[in-house]
Enzyme design. Structure first.
Site, short mmCIF file in Angstrom:
data_model
loop_
_atom_site.label_atom_id
_atom_site.label_comp_id
_atom_site.label_asym_id
_atom_site.label_seq_id
_atom_site.Cartn_x
_atom_site.Cartn_y
_atom_site.Cartn_z
N HIS A 169 0.84 -1.21 0.00
CA HIS A 169 0.00 0.00 0.00
C HIS A 169 0.88 1.26 0.00
O HIS A 169 0.82 2.09 0.92
CB HIS A 169 -0.88 -0.07 1.26
CG HIS A 169 -2.07 0.81 1.30
ND1 HIS A 169 -2.01 2.18 1.13
CD2 HIS A 169 -3.37 0.53 1.54
CE1 HIS A 169 -3.23 2.68 1.25
NE2 HIS A 169 -4.07 1.70 1.49
N GLU A 190 -0.72 1.23 -5.45
CA GLU A 190 -0.54 -0.01 -4.70
C GLU A 190 -0.56 -1.25 -5.61
O GLU A 190 -1.48 -1.41 -6.40
CB GLU A 190 -1.67 -0.15 -3.67
CG GLU A 190 -1.87 1.11 -2.84
CD GLU A 190 -3.19 1.10 -2.07
OE1 GLU A 190 -3.67 0.02 -1.71
OE2 GLU A 190 -3.74 2.19 -1.85
#
Ligand code: TA6
Length: 286
Positions: free
Chosen positions: A161, A260
């Site tokens: 992320h 991400e």
């Protein structure tokens, strides 16, 4: 007042410090500096010498170990999103173990591991071995290697992320995401350049393997190369959500964007003994 903790040296370029009881590996190499928390095997900072940091970390991140860290590269596993609790899985909330480190004139490689425990089996009833590998040179590569150590097959998802550090959200361009994406469960397509003037939270389902972030004000382009994924998530919370988040300054959204490498929908089936590697690499392309 708590006593300051000493910094322990591991090698010429690596040391361990402690913040609020959480151990952080500090990398200070002639070519690059970086830091990784053992809480979540969470990369906090990555800065090749003479360049702006590639990674955004919130000034209001909570290092108490009670909540995931805002910024850096949270490792979301064994799922991405809120399909189960905790949101984005438990790996980012767990204390990992430093397994090994090596270094040479170009940089350092280190890896951390997490295995199932009575606590993780309460949340997710499976045996696993997870390794986070960090290759830190003038470029960065983060790999999350999942091994099924259970007797039965299971499915995993997850994400690296990455919060990228940018000069200004209103002055960036992103190429290579593809046209098709999911937003709040709806399938959409868009050919036009993305305008960040509201919250953007999209799961791009046909991305290219290489994505380019153009940051005009920082005068740089970052190449993001992903592997082992089936989607790329793009997220910027914009002003309203930034204000609601306790661990982000009101204006925090202006200097970050998440791109991400993601396994969406728990789509990787692991047979007993089988491995899967999800990775992302960041390098300067101009
Ligand atoms: O990756 C995008 C996202 O799933 C968004 O929906 C947003 O909530 C973000 O992650 C942050 O999630 P967190 O659980 O760290 O607050």
């Amino acid at each position: 007042m708590p006593l300051p903790h000493p910094t322990i040296s591991l090698s010429d370029y690596l040391s361990v410090s402690e913040q609020d009881g959480i151990k952080i590996i500090q990398i200070k190499h002639p070519k690059v500096s970086a830091s990784i928390s053992l809480f979540g095997a969470h990369l906090l900072h990555f800065q090749p010498k003479g360049q702006e940091d590639f990674i955004w970390m919130s000034e209001k991140a909570d290092f108490s170990g009670k909540t995931p860290l805002r910024g850096g590269i949270p490792l979301c596993w064994p799922w991405f999103g809120k399909s189960s609790l905790p949101s984005h899985g438990f790996a980012r909330n767990a204390i990992w173990t430093l397994k090994e480190h090596r270094e040479n004139e170009n940089g350092v490689i280190l890896s951390m591991i997490l295995e199932d425990s009575p606590h993780t089996r309460e949340i997710w009833p499976h045996a696993f071995h997870l390794e986070a590998q960090f290759e830190i040179t003038e470029d960065l590569k983060v790999s999350l290697i999942s091994t099924n150590t259970d007797k039965i097959p299971y499915k995993i998802g997850g994400a690296l992320h990455t919060y990228l550090n940018i000069q200004n959200i209103s002055d960036i361009g992103i190429h290579g995401l593809g046209e098709a994406y999911l937003e709040r469960g709806e399938s959409k397509t868009c050919l036009k350049e993305i305008v960040f003037d509201h919250e953007i939270d999209r799961i791009y389902t046909q991305p290219e393997n290489e994505i380019i972030l153009i940051d005009k004000a920082f005068e740089r382009q970052i190449k993001i190369t992903n592997a082992g994924h089936n989607a790329v998530v793009l997220w910027n919370p914009d002003s309203a959500l930034s204000k609601q988040m306790q661990d982000m300054k009101d204006e925090g959204y202006k200097t970050m964007v998440c791109v991400e490498s993601c396994i969406h929908d728990r789509s990787v089936l692991l047979q007993p003994g089988q491995k899967h590697t999800l990775s992302t690499s960041l390098s300067r392309s101009s």
